[in-house]
Structure formats: C-alpha cells, structure tokens
Design an enzyme around this catalytic site. Structure first.
Site, short mmCIF file in Angstrom:
data_model
loop_
_atom_site.label_atom_id
_atom_site.label_comp_id
_atom_site.label_asym_id
_atom_site.label_seq_id
_atom_site.Cartn_x
_atom_site.Cartn_y
_atom_site.Cartn_z
N HIS A 1 -40.46 64.92 -45.38
CA HIS A 1 -40.18 65.21 -46.80
C HIS A 1 -40.92 66.47 -47.26
O HIS A 1 -41.58 66.48 -48.30
CB HIS A 1 -40.53 64.02 -47.70
CG HIS A 1 -39.76 64.00 -48.98
ND1 HIS A 1 -39.32 62.85 -49.58
CD2 HIS A 1 -39.32 65.01 -49.78
CE1 HIS A 1 -38.67 63.13 -50.69
NE2 HIS A 1 -38.66 64.46 -50.85
N ARG B 1 -31.97 62.21 -50.59
CA ARG B 1 -32.82 61.02 -50.58
C ARG B 1 -32.40 60.13 -49.43
O ARG B 1 -31.20 59.95 -49.16
CB ARG B 1 -32.68 60.24 -51.90
CG ARG B 1 -33.52 60.81 -53.03
CD ARG B 1 -35.02 60.64 -52.78
NE ARG B 1 -35.84 61.16 -53.87
CZ ARG B 1 -36.31 62.40 -53.95
NH1 ARG B 1 -36.02 63.27 -53.01
NH2 ARG B 1 -37.07 62.77 -54.95
N1 LIG Z 1 -36.27 67.10 -49.57
C1 LIG Z 1 -36.91 67.64 -50.58
O1 LIG Z 1 -38.04 68.10 -50.44
C2 LIG Z 1 -36.22 67.73 -51.90
C3 LIG Z 1 -36.66 68.68 -52.84
C4 LIG Z 1 -35.96 68.79 -54.05
C5 LIG Z 1 -34.88 67.95 -54.30
N2 LIG Z 1 -34.52 67.01 -53.37
C6 LIG Z 1 -33.38 66.11 -53.62
O2 LIG Z 1 -32.20 66.88 -53.79
C7 LIG Z 1 -31.44 66.28 -54.83
C8 LIG Z 1 -30.47 67.32 -55.38
O3 LIG Z 1 -31.18 68.33 -56.08
P1 LIG Z 1 -30.39 69.40 -56.98
O4 LIG Z 1 -31.40 70.27 -57.62
O5 LIG Z 1 -29.28 70.01 -56.20
O6 LIG Z 1 -29.80 68.42 -58.07
P2 LIG Z 1 -28.52 68.63 -59.02
O7 LIG Z 1 -28.32 70.06 -59.32
O8 LIG Z 1 -28.71 67.67 -60.14
O9 LIG Z 1 -27.29 68.17 -58.11
C9 LIG Z 1 -27.11 66.84 -57.73
C10 LIG Z 1 -25.67 66.71 -57.32
O10 LIG Z 1 -25.48 65.37 -56.83
C11 LIG Z 1 -24.27 64.90 -57.36
N3 LIG Z 1 -24.26 63.45 -57.45
C12 LIG Z 1 -25.05 62.65 -58.22
N4 LIG Z 1 -24.72 61.36 -58.04
C13 LIG Z 1 -23.70 61.35 -57.15
C14 LIG Z 1 -22.91 60.34 -56.57
N5 LIG Z 1 -23.09 59.03 -56.89
N6 LIG Z 1 -21.95 60.69 -55.68
C15 LIG Z 1 -21.74 61.99 -55.37
N7 LIG Z 1 -22.44 63.01 -55.89
C16 LIG Z 1 -23.42 62.68 -56.77
C17 LIG Z 1 -24.13 65.52 -58.73
O11 LIG Z 1 -22.76 65.49 -59.11
P3 LIG Z 1 -22.26 65.92 -60.59
O12 LIG Z 1 -22.47 67.43 -60.63
O13 LIG Z 1 -20.83 65.54 -60.63
O14 LIG Z 1 -23.15 65.17 -61.54
C18 LIG Z 1 -24.68 66.92 -58.47
O15 LIG Z 1 -23.66 67.77 -58.05
C19 LIG Z 1 -32.50 65.78 -55.80
O16 LIG Z 1 -32.02 64.76 -56.64
C20 LIG Z 1 -33.59 65.28 -54.86
O17 LIG Z 1 -33.36 63.91 -54.58
C21 LIG Z 1 -35.16 66.90 -52.19
#
Ligand SMILES: NC(=O)c1ccc[n+]([C@@H]2O[C@H](COP(=O)([O-])OP(=O)(O)OC[C@H]3O[C@@H](n4cnc5c(N)ncnc54)[C@H](OP(=O)(O)O)[C@@H]3O)[C@@H](O)[C@H]2O)c1
Length: 303
Positions: A266, A219
């Site tokens: 995005h 993000r």
């Molecule tokens: N660009 C795009 O088109 C696109 C598409 C899809 C997703 N995204 C973004 O990618 C993000 C990640 O997706 P994902 O599927 O990998 O999610 P995920 O599996 O929930 O992983 C998110 C990771 O972020 C960590 N995290 C959360 N808050 C944090 C903080 N304050 N400091 C450090 N680490 C933190 C979490 O840590 P813990 O494991 O310790 O909780 C987790 O390891 C989404 O939330 C979305 O914003 C972007």
C-alpha cells in the site's frame, strides 16, 4: 469562538509546509498515537493522521470541529467516526500522480517481465507481452484513472473505462462483464465502499483472457482474494497488487509466493511529492473555510 482558527495537523513538518497561512492559525500537531494534546479539544479544522484508534476516539471529543480534511482519497476508515455536523473532505488529487506512476511501473514491469527470475546460461529468444496494441480496462475511472491513461497512452495501448455511472467514453459498472474478455490489462482503482466490495469475484476473473494482468491500486476489498489466488496460482492470470484483503495478507498466504504475482505494501501513493502536495491542499482549504467559500473534495454520504 473568536481568535485565530484552531487547526490540527498530523506531521511535525506540517506547520512549515502551510506557508504564509500558518502565521494566522493556532496550530496543534497530533500524529494519532499516544494521548492527544489538550489543545485538540478546541480544534475547528482537523487534518487527521491515519485512522488509528486514538485518532478516531479523539474525534468524538472535539466539540468545535467543523471540517475533517483527510490526506487520503479513501475515507473508509473515518466514515463511522465522523461526528454529526462535520464536513468530511478527502485528499483526492494529492496522490493521483504518484499512484498513476506506480500503475505505469507495475504494468510495464509485468508486461516486459522485468522482475522475472534471471535466466540461467545463454537464453533462447523470448518475446514478452507489450503495451503496444494492448487494451487496458480501467475500472473506477476517476482522477487517478485519467492520470493512468495520460501516462500509459503514449505506449500505444487503447483504453476501456468503467465508472459507477456511464457517460460518454466511460461505461457503467453494469457493463463490466462484457468488457473483461476484451482486456489485456485490468486496472482496478475502485474506492472501498459497500458497493465495490467483491466487484472482482470468481466470475469476473474467469472472464479475463488467459495471461491477462490484474492490477489493483484502489482497495483490496474490491477483489475476492481467494478467487484471485486460484486464477493466479494456476498461472492463468498475473497480478500486481498494492492493496489486498486482508491488508497485509497473512505471512503464508499463497498470493505472497505465486510466480506472476507482485505485491507492494500500500505504498503506491507514497513519494517525496506527498507532503508538499498535501499541505498545499490543506492551506487552500483553510483559506476557503475562513473566507466562507465552498470547500472542495467534500465527500458524498455514500462514500
Ligand atoms: N494505493 C494507494 O496508495 C492509493 C492512493 C490514493 C487512492 N487510492 C484509492 O484509489 C481510489 C480512487 O481514487 P481517485 O482519486 O481516482 O478517486 P475518484 O476520482 O473519486 O474516482 C473514483 C472512481 O470510482 C468510481 N466508482 C465508485 N464506486 C464505484 C462502483 N461501485 N462501481 C464502479 N465504479 C465506481 C467512480 O465512479 P463515478 O465517477 O461514476 O462516481 C469514480 O470514477 C480511492 O478511493 C482510493 O481507494 C489508493
């Protein structure tokens, strides 16, 4: 309510993509624009469109709503409009492969200078950066982070991983300052929460080595835009950004014109694999809901 489960989906293709389960549902299609159909008020399981003002307003007029199943991982747009008693599930996993593929493409193109201007005349010998032997720091090491590692690992790089909480092989975010100077490439995959706002500020960018690459597919709010513009504008850092803050950046923003900075709108998760994967998840969640089984991807309150 008795009778078939009332479900809303945002895509006209959605009912067909649900497969056999569609025959047992009362389906409404609403894409989040224009006046919502009257049938939306009866829906129990809603797959919303993007969080448009009309979609968010409609959620407040759905008294039977029990499950809000988004197709995105980031639910920041829906959090405040979630009616009480409704379970919020996200689309974690649907786009992981696509976003990881974008990250791999971004990192390889930047390291090997594939998008650099064409040299004029006969170029002299020029060696580019490489992933071979590089250190890649993944910040927000979750589902997509693991998919990035699986794709980039064969190029010969090693990984440092950061998440909220530390665990074996993954450092806590409090250790980030000590890890940044070690990274040739930093990949930010942080969600958009109050806690992730500005995780990458002037001090964090300053801690990255000269010539390092910052990639953001999480993000835009996780990075201080002006601090990044200052470091890339001077040519000390490079960046590839799928997300920005604000998004989109204003037309004249310096980041749009900085050599060494590439921005995509995005779209990292948007491939032809999206709809089939999305509706496979929706169909499985509908079956769980009807059977009274626990749903997956339930979003914790702090997200
Ligand atoms: N660009 C795009 O088109 C696109 C598409 C899809 C997703 N995204 C973004 O990618 C993000 C990640 O997706 P994902 O599927 O990998 O999610 P995920 O599996 O929930 O992983 C998110 C990771 O972020 C960590 N995290 C959360 N808050 C944090 C903080 N304050 N400091 C450090 N680490 C933190 C979490 O840590 P813990 O494991 O310790 O909780 C987790 O390891 C989404 O939330 C979305 O914003 C972007």
């Amino acid at each position: 309510m008795s009778g078939p489960l009332r479900v809303a989906v945002p895509h006209p293709e959605g009912p067909a993509l649900l497969g056999d389960v569609a025959a047992e549902l009362d389906l409404t299609v609403y894409d989040g624009t224009g006046e919502p159909p009257a049938a939306l008020a009866e829906v129990e399981f809603c797959v919303p469109s993007r969080p448009t003002p009309t979609m968010l307003a409609a959620l407040g007029r759905m008294p039977h709503l029990r499950v809000l199943q988004t197709l995105a991982t980031g639910v920041d747009g829906f959090r405040r409009a979630l009616p009480p008693g409704v379970t919020l599930c996200n689309g974690r996993g649907i786009q992981s492969g696509a976003v990881a593929e974008w990250v791999a493409a971004a990192v390889l193109a930047a390291q090997r200078e594939l998008l650099a201007p064409q040299p004029q005349g006969r170029p002299g010998l020029r060696r580019t950066r490489t992933l071979d032997g590089a250190t890649v720091l993944i910040v927000g090491y979750g589902e997509i982070g693991a998919a990035v590692e699986a794709r980039l690992g064969p190029f010969g790089c090693s990984f440092l991983r950061v998440a909220r909480r530390g665990r074996p092989g993954v450092s806590a975010v409090t250790e980030l300052p000590g890890l940044l100077p070690l990274a040739d490439v930093v990949v930010c995959l942080l969600p958009g929460t109050a806690q992730t706002r500005g995780v990458f500020g002037a001090a964090e960018f300053a801690a990255m080595p000269d010539g390092a690459l910052f990639v953001n597919a999480g993000r835009g709010t996780a990075a201080d835009t002006e601090a990044l513009a200052a470091e890339t504008g001077g040519g000390r850092l490079r960046a590839v950004l799928d997300v920005t803050d604000p998004e989109p950046l204003p037309p004249g923003h310096p980041l749009r014109h900085t050599p060494g900075v590439l921005i995509t709108p995005h779209t990292a998760g948007q491939t032809t694999a999206f709809l089939p994967r999305a509706y496979a998840l929706v169909a499985a969640q509908i079956q769980r809901h009807r059977a009274g089984d626990p749903l997956i991807n339930v979003v914790a309150a702090e997200y």
